[in-house]
Design an enzyme around this catalytic site. Structure first.
Site, PDB file in Angstrom:
ATOM      1  N   CYS A 290       0.959  -1.114  -0.045  1.00 24.80           N
ATOM      2  CA  CYS A 290       0.015   0.058   0.066  1.00 24.80           C
ATOM      3  C   CYS A 290       0.930   1.512   0.089  1.00 24.80           C
ATOM      4  O   CYS A 290       0.769   1.957  -1.116  1.00 24.80           O
ATOM      5  CB  CYS A 290      -0.732   0.030   1.270  1.00 24.80           C
ATOM      6  SG  CYS A 290      -2.095  -1.242   1.052  1.00 24.80           S
TER       7      CYS A 290
HETATM    8  N1  LIG Z   1      -2.569  -5.661   1.983  1.00 20.59           N
HETATM    9  C1  LIG Z   1      -3.065  -4.589   2.607  1.00 20.59           C
HETATM   10  O1  LIG Z   1      -2.712  -4.306   3.660  1.00 20.59           O
HETATM   11  C2  LIG Z   1      -3.980  -3.890   2.027  1.00 20.59           C
HETATM   12  C3  LIG Z   1      -4.886  -2.683   2.706  1.00 20.59           C
HETATM   13  C4  LIG Z   1      -5.867  -1.897   2.057  1.00 20.59           C
HETATM   14  C5  LIG Z   1      -5.995  -2.142   0.609  1.00 20.59           C
HETATM   15  N2  LIG Z   1      -5.150  -3.050  -0.004  1.00 20.59           N
HETATM   16  C6  LIG Z   1      -5.538  -3.061  -1.446  1.00 20.59           C
HETATM   17  O2  LIG Z   1      -6.309  -4.453  -1.685  1.00 20.59           O
HETATM   18  C7  LIG Z   1      -5.881  -4.849  -2.971  1.00 20.59           C
HETATM   19  C8  LIG Z   1      -5.577  -6.246  -2.489  1.00 20.59           C
HETATM   20  O3  LIG Z   1      -4.549  -6.489  -1.912  1.00 20.59           O
HETATM   21  P1  LIG Z   1      -4.178  -7.743  -0.982  1.00 20.59           P
HETATM   22  O4  LIG Z   1      -2.746  -7.369  -0.128  1.00 20.59           O
HETATM   23  O5  LIG Z   1      -5.302  -8.270  -0.375  1.00 20.59           O
HETATM   24  O6  LIG Z   1      -3.434  -8.635  -2.282  1.00 20.59           O
HETATM   25  P2  LIG Z   1      -3.001  -9.954  -2.219  1.00 20.59           P
HETATM   26  O7  LIG Z   1      -2.025 -10.260  -3.197  1.00 20.59           O
HETATM   27  O8  LIG Z   1      -2.710 -10.453  -0.649  1.00 20.59           O
HETATM   28  O9  LIG Z   1      -4.408 -11.080  -2.531  1.00 20.59           O
HETATM   29  C9  LIG Z   1      -4.868 -10.758  -4.047  1.00 20.59           C
HETATM   30  C10 LIG Z   1      -5.492 -12.223  -4.401  1.00 20.59           C
HETATM   31  O10 LIG Z   1      -6.270 -11.935  -5.536  1.00 20.59           O
HETATM   32  C11 LIG Z   1      -5.876 -13.039  -6.572  1.00 20.59           C
HETATM   33  N3  LIG Z   1      -6.205 -12.628  -7.732  1.00 20.59           N
HETATM   34  C12 LIG Z   1      -5.425 -11.847  -8.505  1.00 20.59           C
HETATM   35  N4  LIG Z   1      -6.236 -11.590  -9.679  1.00 20.59           N
HETATM   36  C13 LIG Z   1      -7.309 -12.276  -9.837  1.00 20.59           C
HETATM   37  C14 LIG Z   1      -8.220 -12.229 -10.562  1.00 20.59           C
HETATM   38  N5  LIG Z   1      -8.444 -11.723 -11.672  1.00 20.59           N
HETATM   39  N6  LIG Z   1      -9.499 -13.284 -10.166  1.00 20.59           N
HETATM   40  C15 LIG Z   1      -9.424 -14.023  -8.995  1.00 20.59           C
HETATM   41  N7  LIG Z   1      -8.220 -13.693  -8.186  1.00 20.59           N
HETATM   42  C16 LIG Z   1      -7.330 -12.956  -8.486  1.00 20.59           C
HETATM   43  C17 LIG Z   1      -4.542 -13.389  -6.346  1.00 20.59           C
HETATM   44  O11 LIG Z   1      -4.094 -14.872  -6.331  1.00 20.59           O
HETATM   45  C18 LIG Z   1      -4.486 -13.189  -4.721  1.00 20.59           C
HETATM   46  O12 LIG Z   1      -4.663 -14.480  -3.905  1.00 20.59           O
HETATM   47  C19 LIG Z   1      -4.925  -4.082  -3.503  1.00 20.59           C
HETATM   48  O13 LIG Z   1      -5.450  -3.103  -4.250  1.00 20.59           O
HETATM   49  C20 LIG Z   1      -4.219  -3.310  -2.406  1.00 20.59           C
HETATM   50  O14 LIG Z   1      -3.632  -2.160  -2.400  1.00 20.59           O
HETATM   51  C21 LIG Z   1      -4.267  -3.766   0.689  1.00 20.59           C
END
Ligand SMILES: NC(=O)c1ccc[n+]([C@@H]2O[C@H](COP(=O)([O-])OP(=O)(O)OC[C@H]3O[C@@H](n4cnc5c(N)ncnc54)[C@H](O)[C@@H]3O)[C@@H](O)[C@H]2O)c1
Length: 449
Positions: A290
């Protein structure tokens, strides 16, 4: 902006059952079939929270292993405990799949896929586009689609909407589209999905109402804003605010070093002011999916609109220079002991991007390791959350903390709370502490940022 706690939009119950009326009734009765795409740090806790609120939930992930592991009730996300996950799986309320045809059965879909940067540092929306395309293939009347991935203002309207409208269904009437930023803070035991207020902004007013109703059913507070674009901007303000203030704390650290003042003591004393000051801390650099990435989404979009965001850029530069500063500190500390960095055994304590998580994405520890490797230091590390590291140019296993006695310099990069810092103080010959974990100790072998 208004704050709403599980409020019912009254006018919607007086009109003939429209797509929205039907959806709201299903949500109220917990009959809406809820979907979450992307079962990572954001999506898995959200899916579990929907199931706990009583909805039948389908989680989608391209990664079949993740889907299978979820169905076995074994969580790979620290904030989701196995028992709670298993309860939802066993009750039949939650299942995970890689079969996107199941999207056809759903009433709502929340998209929680990654939004990284390309090598060029431009936004990489390929995951969002792929997820939206999957939804578009199965879009039907009455469906609510909510994008949660952090992204630049305009994405929901410019990227998601045209793909969904290819179906000839009309947004705000036939289907509903909104943005609701995820604010989860992995490793934070006090604030989790349920008690972190959820901001929602729809493409139309009816889209906002639908998204608000869904989240009000499973989180304690929903904050409604006037548009999807506003909701997108809210998230970027929050993360850019952190990025800029951490940059300021790091610049203060460099300044304090020049003045021979302890920056940690300065911040602690300044924090005693009961208003107008919020502490941010220096450290080895920024990490995670992030804070280092999101401001780049904002600056990219700003430039595309002819605006040069100078303050945000400057903070990014200061933050990204910190790993090099850590390596300078290590070099100086070794130098004072008459040792060159080349050939010295340098042991990193903590490689995750922050305390008490297993996530190494964008971790400053990786930059510190690459810089140390370039200068031919002998590298090793201990991290109870990261058993091995496999990065281009770095293949290492976490060593037990007892290995410290055979290293020349220990570097505290991530301050996991399960670590006994007194033991480290006893065992290490020389310590560079980038997190002020050894506050209160004055031993000569400690070097602070
Ligand atoms: N990690 C954090 O602390 C956090 C906090 C707030 C917001 N975010 C935002 O949330 C979003 C997700 O982040 P995250 O950390 O959960 O990511 P992550 O990598 O932990 O998880 C994403 C998941 O999505 C899956 N994926 C990717 N493309 C896909 C598709 N087309 N169909 C189905 N599954 C798919 C991946 O295999 C993975 O398991 C990002 O935009 C991030 O900036 C993250």
């Amino acid at each position: 902006m208004s704050t709403v706690i599980a409020e019912r939009p009254r006018e919607l119950f007086t009109e003939a059952p429209s797509s929205l009326g039907i959806l709201l009734r299903k949500i109220r009765r917990r009959q809406a079939r809820v979907g979450v795409i992307g079962l990572g740090y954001v999506g898995l806790p959200l899916a579990v929270e929907f199931a706990r609120a009583g909805f039948p939930v389908t989680g989608f992930d391209l990664d079949r292993q993740r889907a299978e592991q979820t169905n076995s009730g074994s969580s790979y996300i620290g904030d989701v405990n196995d028992q709670i996950l298993w309860q939802q799986i066993e009750s039949g309320r939650f299942h995970a799949t890689s079969n996107f045809a199941e999207l056809s059965d759903l009433d709502t879909v929340s998209i929680c896929v990654p939004t990284p940067l390309r090598k060029t540092k431009d936004p990489d929306l390929s995951y969002v586009i792929q997820a939206v395309e999957s939804v578009a293939e199965h879009l039907h009347r009455g469906q609510l689609i909510i994008l949660e991935s952090t992204t630049y203002p305009g994405t929901t309207e410019e990227i998601a909407l045209p793909r969904l409208e290819r179906s000839f269904l009309k947004v705000g009437e036939d289907f509903f589209l909104a943005f609701s930023p995820e604010r989860v803070d992995p490793g934070n035991a006090r604030f989790q999905t349920r008690n972190i207020p959820k901001v929602v902004g729809g493409i139309t007013r009816r889209c906002t109402l639908a998204a608000r109703a869904l989240y009000a059913a499973c989180v304690e507070r929903v904050v409604k804003v006037s548009s999807a674009r506003t909701a997108e901007m809210v998230k970027l303000l929050e993360n850019t605010y952190r990025n800029v203030n951490i940059g300021l704390a790091k610049e203060m650290a460099l300044l304090c070093h020049k003045f021979n003042v302890d920056v940690w003591e300065v911040i602690e004393a300044a924090s005693s002011k009961p208003f107008g000051f919020m502490p941010f801390y220096p450290g080895p650099g920024l990490g995670g999916h992030c804070i280092p990435i999101d401001p780049a989404y904002l600056t990219w979009k700003a430039r595309a609109n002819g605006f040069e965001p100078r303050l945000i850029e400057l903070a990014q530069q200061i933050n990204s220079a910190m790993p090099a500063h850590v390596v300078d500190c290590i070099t100086r500390a070794l130098n004072e002991r008459g040792k060159p960095l080349r050939g010295s055994k340098v042991h990193l304590l903590g490689v995750a991007y922050k305390r008490d998580v297993a996530d190494v994405r964008e971790s400053p520890a990786l930059d510190v390791m690459h810089l140390l490797a370039e200068r031919k230091a002998q590298l090793s590390y201990t991290d109870p959350y990261v058993p091995w590291l496999s990065e281009p140019g770095i293949e290492l296993h976490s060593e037990p903390i007892t290995a410290l006695s055979q290293k020349y310099c220990a570097v505290i990069v991530t301050d996991h709370s399960c670590v006994d810092y007194r033991e480290i103080l006893r065992a290490a010959l020389l310590i560079v502490d980038t997190r002020n974990s050894l506050r209160g100790f004055r031993e000569e072998k400690i070097f602070r940022l």
